[in-house]
Structures are given as C-alpha cells and as structure tokens.
Design a protein around this motif. Structure first.
Motif, PDB file in Angstrom:
ATOM      1  N   SER B  44       0.832  -1.203   0.000  1.00 20.71           N
ATOM      2  CA  SER B  44       0.000   0.000   0.000  1.00 20.71           C
ATOM      3  C   SER B  44       0.865   1.251   0.000  1.00 20.71           C
ATOM      4  CB  SER B  44      -0.924   0.001   1.219  1.00 20.71           C
ATOM      5  OG  SER B  44      -1.741  -1.138   1.198  1.00 20.71           O
ATOM      6  N   ASP B 164      -5.386  -2.019  -5.079  1.00 19.71           N
ATOM      7  CA  ASP B 164      -4.735  -2.461  -3.842  1.00 19.71           C
ATOM      8  C   ASP B 164      -5.604  -3.534  -3.190  1.00 19.71           C
ATOM      9  OD1 ASP B 164      -3.108  -2.732  -1.699  1.00 19.71           O
ATOM     10  OD2 ASP B 164      -3.370  -0.714  -0.904  1.00 19.71           O
ATOM     11  N   GLU B 165      -5.178  -4.759  -3.272  1.00 20.85           N
ATOM     12  CA  GLU B 165      -5.942  -5.895  -2.747  1.00 20.85           C
ATOM     13  C   GLU B 165      -7.434  -5.744  -3.045  1.00 20.85           C
ATOM     14  OE1 GLU B 165      -4.768  -7.328   0.978  1.00 20.85           O
ATOM     15  OE2 GLU B 165      -2.699  -6.659   0.754  1.00 20.85           O
TER      16      GLU B 165
END
Ligand SMILES: Nc1ncnc2c1ncn2[C@@H]1O[C@H](COP(=O)(O)OP(=O)(O)O)[C@@H](O)[C@H]1O
Ligand SMILES: [Mg+2]
Lengths: 543, 330
Positions: B44, B164-165
C-alpha cells in the motif's frame, strides 16, 4: 425463568449500561434547577425588580420564546418562568435518547437479536426499557424538587414543578419508543424524536409569545400553540402560584397512547424491521455534484443550515431586545455592569453595547460554523474518504481552498442572517431611537475574529493534522472564555487580549476604532496563505 | 515495450519503520503486473507513493512518464485507483459516489456521446457486480464499499489501473467478475498493477509478478520463469533400489527414503537430466508433482517468519523450509 426474573436481569443490564450517563443527566438537571433558582435570588432579590424585568419580557416576544409562561413576580413563579421550559426540554431529550438506545440501537447492532433468542423473548426487553425510562424520569422529578427546595423555594410548588418535568420526560419516553418502531436506524430515530422534542419547545414558545398579558403586565395566559406541546402542558400546572395537578394528565395520556402504539407495532413486526424503511438514496448524482467544492457543500450543508438558523434567531433576539431596552431605563442596573464588562468601549451607547454583546455571541456561532468546515478536512482525512478524492485529479491545494472558501462563505452567511434578523426586528418594532445601519456595521465587525478561527485551525491542519480537531475547539473555547466572559470574571487584560473576540470593533458612530479588525484580517489571510503553501508539501493519510 | 511505472531505490521511512527499503519496480505497458507480498510488506505504501499521496523519503518514481509527487493532478487524469480499504461518505449513496469520482476524472458529462457511454457502462457494471447504487454509504458492507470504488474506476477509461488488494471483500463470484473486467480493460490497451497477498489471485490474472518483502522486491519475472526456480517433487516405490546414482546428480536435492518410498526434489529447469537415471532404475509408482508458485511464495513468506519468529523458534517455519527444500536465490 419467570418473567419477573428476566425483567429484573434486563433492567439491571440497562441500569449498569446507563449508570454514568443517567447520573449526569439527573444531577445536571437538578443542578440547573438549583443554580438558576439561586441566581434569581441574587440578581432579582425583590418583587419589584422581578416585576420590572417581567414587564420588559412580556413586551418582548423573543424573550418569551426562550423563557416561559409568566405567572407573576413571586420568586417561585419567576423561577418557574425562567427555567422550566429548559428543564423539560432536557428531560425530553434524555428520555428519547434512552428509549432509542435500548430499542432501535440494540436492534441495529444485533445485540437485540441475541436477547430475543433467549427465553426473554421480544417484548420483555421493551417492558424493561419502559421501566428503566420511568425510573429515570422519577429521578429527574426528584432532582428538580430537591434543587428548587434547596434553593429555598416553596416545597409544594417545587414538587409540582418536579412532577411536571418528569411527566414531560415520560411523554417523550413513549414518543421515543414509538419513533424507534417507525424508523429503521438509530440515527434516524434519535434525530426524528429529538426534533419532536424541539418542536414541543418551539410550539410552547410561540404559545407563550402570542399569549395575552393581564393588566399588571406580569401574568400571561398562553396562546393556543402551547396546548399542542407537552412542555406547554407542564407549564399549565402554574407551579408555585396555582399548583394545579390536572394538566399532568395530558403528558401521561400521551405517554400511554404512544407506548400502546409502540407495543402494537412491536408485536407485529420482525426483529430489526421498521415501519418506515430507510430512505433510499439517489441512484445517480445531481448534475451539480462534480467538484471538491460541491462535495464540501453537500457534506457541510446540515451544519451550515444549523448555524445559520442560530444566527438568524440571534439577530431577531438582538433586535427585539435592543428595542425593549431602549424603552426601559436600565442605565444603573447590575445588568448594565455585566454588559460593560463584556464589551469594552468608552463612547458606545447602552443599546449599541447590548447589540455588540449579543452579536459577539452570534460571532461565536459564525466562528464555530467556519471552524467546522476546516475540521471536516481532518475528518475526511482520518476517515479515509479524502483518499478517494485526492486519488482523482484533485490537488491537495484545491481540496483545502475549497473548504476555506466554503468556511468563509458560511461565516459571512451566518453574520448576514444575524444582521438581517436584527434589522427586520428593529425596523418592525418601529423603534427610531437608534441607527439601524449600526446593526450591519456590528455584524461586519464580527467577521475578522471568526475568520481567524477558519485560518488558524487550517494552519494546524497542515502542520499537525492529528491535533486539528482538539486544537480547533480548544482555541475557540479559550477565545470565548478569555474574550467574552473574561471581563465578567475579572481576568487580567493581558490575558483577555489573547482572544480574537477582544479585538472585535464596537461601532459607535464616526469614532469607531477598526484597527483590531484589520489586524485580525491580516493575520487570518497570512495564516491561510501559509496553510495553502504548506499543503503543497504535505502528505495526506489517516495517521 | 514501454515502461509505465518505474521506481529506483525507493525508500519510505515512518519514523524508525522502514516501510520501503530500496524498492525497484518496473511495469510495462499493456501488462497485468502482480504485486505480491505478505501483510505489512509495503504494497500500500508503494501504491500511495505512485499516486503522489505520499512522498518517498528517497529514490525516484515515475508513472506514465510523470513525477507522481509534483504532477499528481495530470497523472490522476490518466489513471484509476482502488484503495485497499474503501471508505465512503456516509450520507452519499453509492451511485452518487460513483458519479462524483467519475466526473472528477472527466469525460462523463451530460448529453454528449461520452456521457451516454459512461452511464451505460456504469449501469452494466452495477449489474455485473450485482450492486445496488441506491443505498447510503453508511449502509454498505466492506465488499459493497469495494464495489463502489471498482465500478467508479472501471466505468471510465484509464491508461493505468492501480488496485490495492481489490478482491479482499468480494465473494468468489464477484472475484470472477472482477477478473473478466480487468481482462477487458487490458484488451482496451490499459496497464494494470494489482497488489495482493493471495497468490492464486495473481496466478490466474497476471503476466508478470514482483514479490515484495520487508520493503524490497525479492523476486520477480514472468510466472513461467518463476516456476523454473522452484523444484519438482519426485517420488517412487523404494523396492530396494540402489539410488546412489541419483544422489550423484547435480539436479537432485534432499534425497530421502522412508515409508517404502524414495523422494527428492529436482530443479525444475533440469528435470530432463533426471529422467534417464529414473528410467535406468526401472522405477515403479512414479509421481512427479509439478512446481507451484505457492512454494516460492511460501519460501519468501517463510523466511520473513523465520526472521521474525527466530526468538520463538517455531518449528512450523522450519518444517516449511524443509518441505519446500528450495534453494535461496538471493
Ligand atoms: N502512516 C504510517 N505510519 C507508520 N507506519 C506505517 C504507515 N503506513 C504504513 N506503515 C508501516 O509500513 C509497513 C508497510 O505497510 P503497508 O504498505 O500498508 O503494507 P501492505 O500494504 O503490504 O500490507 C508496515 O510495517 C506498516 O506498519
Ligand atoms: Mg495494504
């Protein structure tokens, strides 16, 4: 397990959960009764001074809106007039919040489902909530009784006043529980039932303001609007003069009817369901929602409307008080000394000082409104919503300046509405003893101090984000205490000078000293510019 | 090939925490690049630096040829980002949020053809993701909040997508929808950087991966090239065979015999050297387990845990290392 045993467990759980909160409500209401009665003893010691102030009040609808139903100049009746509507408002708020907390809020978090799956069932918790709320209101009634009696008022009248406060609370306990059945979220239920409490307060205010005074000018018969308000019913007890008990049947009946309705709904609906579904949102955004500023406006709209209404009300009050004061000679009263302590100005007339005092309080509202715009920046950053915005083609500077502009606009709006309110009520009163344009000058004079509370917290937000919210409110609180109340408690001038509010100009015709305003404006602009420059180099994040 | 994202020796320190410790990442135009690493590895943080939301302590980053810190607005016009933990404005509906975010990126306005296309795309995506845009932000679950950001990102054309994920709150059905939308975006010519801590997600979607651990890239390349770095598990019935010839081969490691079976690991890119020896032995009950990225991945995770848990001396990690029997590449 028997019903009674279950009930005892559930009630005990409610008591445990609420013990501090309830203690604060009950002791707070009792202390308010005690202190207001004591203060009246000290400030308006004899019947004649109370009669004098009542005559001013009865000629001033704005005062009546905020006070109550005048029933003569006796110390008990005068105290009841001054404070009862507010005590009842508090009891109502306490009761609706309590009702929602132990019904809809429990269902929302799912803990009600846990209870409902035990032998306690779905109805016993509601009974426990009613018991709990009733007990709380009995305590409130006793606290008011004790507060008034301790201040030396007639115990019989104090008992009626206490019972009236508790009865209003009970009525709103029922209303809160009913609303909790209707609304799907605790937020909605709290908001709606609190609005009903405020409505009751406003309705009785209209009734009191539009009532018919008797020949002596100290006794009022309430207008019809009061009869639509539980708080108005409480006032009809005429505590300390008539000590009538029968009007309390009305709030008790409202409590019974609304509890019955809540019961019927509770029996029929599923756990977690509501009569009115959650309001659906829009599927697509309005055309205007297309910029960081538009979003800021959308997010702050509620707060801006609230503070603006406060500003308007403050203005209306100022105008009507100003003209009332012009009509009565208060030049040597203790009230004048208080006003002179708040506003330091040699040349200004008493009426001008009065207006400046009230406008300085409206100025605090405006500052709070501007401050909230800046605090929103930090809330957005901490909540993570700012990241969505800043990952779009929106620069940090554009984001910050959007809120600074919005804050400035709302500060100006609040003061404009205050000026408008004062102007309308002064012009409407036909009072020609003062220059109504001074009202606009006074309103404008409040802007620089308020803008300081926009720019300086913005600077804190840029330099030390995590401190923004605490520092913002602390600075405002300190400014108010040092600048507005500092004179009353005899603070050192050096300390009073630290507050922006101390430097707000007091218009007095042609000799007004505006230098403080220019200095504060310069400081605000400087702080804002530094904040914007600093924002260019600042990272954003939730930490 | 054109480089879309490049970072050189990127460092990011939070006080004494070195979130990034010399990260070199490079993403080419048109690829789906997996950014794989355990929690807290710095994924992140990297994405936030690539977006210009955070400033690197040292090192350089360039995205679409721009400096993310100084040219972020220009950059953000050309990319779309879905954060790992999507937070919504509580009193805006999902539909309003999607519209707002898309409008900020431009090209979605009013009665133009662009505007019609956008609305059509938004409606299609809401359908595909089974998403109700009429609820208020505070009423959505984690998965639905994620969908708001995904739909807003995918409803507009971007050159680069940063995820992001993205599937951490989605159910398997929705993951499949996400995959096909990402593939469609790449068809259109977009580039995708997808961070994840789940290998399988990256394995099905990505062309190349970079594995990050403790703030630096520890492995990377195409999936095939990575597979070659892992070992193929071979086992057969012992039957009293003399396995000394096998043990002498350079490609064979950790030859053991227990429970009536012989087992060893073979370098995947040298498996052909082993086969003649197996044939000469006339082995029976032969099983050859193809290499899996899981091993490689667990090895990197495992090292981290061993380092972290050294004091505790948990046998779990040791077992992993033995099981994987992999040779460190670094
Ligand atoms: N704002 C911050 N302040 C301090 N430490 C941080 C901050 N953001 C991230 N970190 C630390 O940096 C490391 C990397 O975090 P992150 O990039 O979120 O990892 P990942 O996304 O791979 O799970 C973690 O050790 C985390 O605790
Ligand atoms: Mg992460």
């Amino acid at each position: 397990m028997t019903e009674v045993a279950t009930l005892r467990i559930l009630w005990g759980q409610r008591l445990r959960r609420d013990r501090w909160q309830l203690a604060i409500w009950v002791l707070g209401i009792g202390a308010l009764a005690l202190f207001s009665a004591t203060a009246i003893h000290q400030t308006y010691g004899d019947d004649s001074s109370r009669a004098e102030i009542l005559q001013v009040a009865l000629a001033t609808p704005a005062i009546l809106m905020l006070r109550g139903l005048a029933r003569g100049a006796g110390i008990g009746a005068f105290t009841f007039f001054q404070i009862f509507s507010f005590l009842a408002l508090l009891a109502g708020m306490m009761s609706t919040f309590l009702a929602v907390r132990h019904s809809r809020a429990e269902e929302e978090t799912g803990s009600a489902e846990l209870i409902a799956s035990t032998p306690a069932g779905r109805l016993t918790p509601a009974v426990a909530t009613v018991l709990h709320g009733t007990a709380a209101n009995v305590l409130v009634a006793l606290a008011v009784f004790a507060g008034f009696t301790a201040a030396g008022l007639d115990p019989a009248g104090a008992l009626v006043a206490g019972a009236a406060t508790g009865a209003v609370g009970l009525a709103f306990l029922g209303v809160g529980l009913l609303v909790a059945q209707l609304m799907g979220t605790s937020r909605g239920a709290n908001g709606f039932s609190a609005a009903l409490v405020v409505l009751a307060y406003v309705l009785r205010g209209i009734g009191d303001a539009t009532g018919t005074p008797d020949a002596g000018g100290t006794v009022m018969t309430a207008g019809p609007a009061s009869w639509f308000s539980p708080i108005g019913w409480g006032q009809q007890t005429f505590a300390f003069t008539g000590d009538r008990w029968w009007p309390l049947l009305l709030p008790l009946a409202l409590a019974a009817v609304s509890l019955g309705a809540a019961w019927v709904l509770l029996e029929r609906r599923d756990s977690g369901a509501s009569v009115w579904g959650a309001l659906p949102g829009r599927v697509a955004a309005r055309r205007g929602l297309n910029s960081p500023f538009a979003l800021a406006l959308r997010l702050q709209a509620g707060s801006i409307i609230g503070w603006s209404l406060g500003g308007l009300a403050g203005g209306l009050l100022t105008g009507s008080l100003g003209s009332a004061i012009a009509a009565v000679d208060l030049a040597d009263s203790s009230a004048t000394a208080v006003l002179r302590a708040i506003i330091q100005s040699q040349g200004a007339s008493l009426t001008q000082i009065m207006i400046s005092v009230l406008f300085s309080i409206v100025g605090v509202l405006a500052a709070a409104c501007g401050l909230q715009a800046v605090l929103r920046l930090r809330q957005e950053e901490a909540a993570g919503t700012a990241e969505l915005l800043l990952a779009a083609p929106v620069s940090r500077i554009r984001w910050l300046t959007g809120y600074l502009l919005l804050g400035t606009a709302s500060v100006v709006l609040v003061m404009f509405l205050a000026g408008l309110g004062a102007w309308v009520s002064l012009t409407g009163s036909g009072d020609t003893s003062m220059d109504v344009w001074a009202v606009w000058e006074t309103a404008a004079a409040q802007l620089p101090a308020a803008l300081i509370y926009l720019a300086v917290p913005a600077l804190v937000f840029v330099l030390w984000p995590a401190a923004t919210i605490a520092a913002g409110w602390a600075l405002l609180g300190a400014g108010v205490v040092m600048g507005i109340f500092g004179g009353m408690v005899g603070l050192d001038q050096g300390i009073r000078d630290l507050s922006p509010f101390t430097h707000t100009p007091v218009p007095n015709g042609s000799t007004t000293d505006w230098s403080g305003a220019w200095w504060m404006l310069a400081i605000a602009v400087l702080a804002a510019v530094v904040a914007v420059i600093g924002m260019r180099r600042r990272e954003t994040g939730t930490a | 090939m054109e480089t879309i994202i490049q970072t050189v020796d990127l460092h990011k320190h939070f006080g004494r925490v070195r979130a990034l410790d010399g990260l070199d990442l490079d993403v080419q135009r048109g690829e789906i690049h997996g950014f794989l690493g355990p929690n807290g590895a710095g994924k992140s943080t990297t994405l936030r630096i690539l977006l210009g939301l955070a400033k690197a302590t040292s090192g350089t980053a360039s995205v679409l040829g721009l400096d993310p810190w100084t040219q972020s607005v220009e950059l953000h016009r050309r990319l779309a980002y879905v954060p790992g933990d999507v937070r919504l404005w509580p009193n805006l509906s999902g539909g309003e949020t999607i519209d707002l975010l898309s409008r900020l990126r431009g090209g979605t306005s009013g009665r133009t053809q662009e505007g019609r296309d956008y609305r059509q795309r938004k409606a299609r995506l809401c359908g595909a993701f089974d998403f109700d845009p009429g609820k208020k932000g505070r009423a959505y679950s984690k998965g639905n909040r994620q969908k708001v950001a995904l739909i807003a990102a995918l409803a507009t054309d971007a050159e680069l997508y940063l995820f992001d994920e993205p599937t951490s709150g989605l159910d398997p059905l929705m993951e499949a929808v996400f995959r096909s939308e990402v593939l469609a975006a790449v068809e259109r010519g977009a580039t995708v950087l997808l961070s994840s801590h789940i290998l399988s997600e990256v394995e099905v979607l990505c062309h190349r991966v970079s594995i990050i651990r403790a703030g630096r890239i520890v492995d990377g390349g195409t999936l095939d090239s990575l597979r070659h770095l892992t070992r193929t598990e071979v086992s057969f019935a012992a039957n009293g065979l003399d396995t000394r010839a096998l043990a002498g081969l350079g490609a064979v490691h950790e030859l053991t015999s227990d429970g009536g079976r012989v087992r060893f690991g073979a370098d995947s890119d040298r498996i052909a050297e082993v086969l003649p020896a197996l044939g000469a032995l006339g082995v029976q009950g032969l099983t050859i387990t193809p290499p899996s990225l899981e091993e490689l991945f667990l090895r990197h995770y495992g090292d981290a845990s061993v380092a972290a848990g050294a004091a505790g001396g948990e046998p779990e990690h040791a077992r992993h290392r033995h099981l994987l029997g992999a040779r460190g590449r670094d």
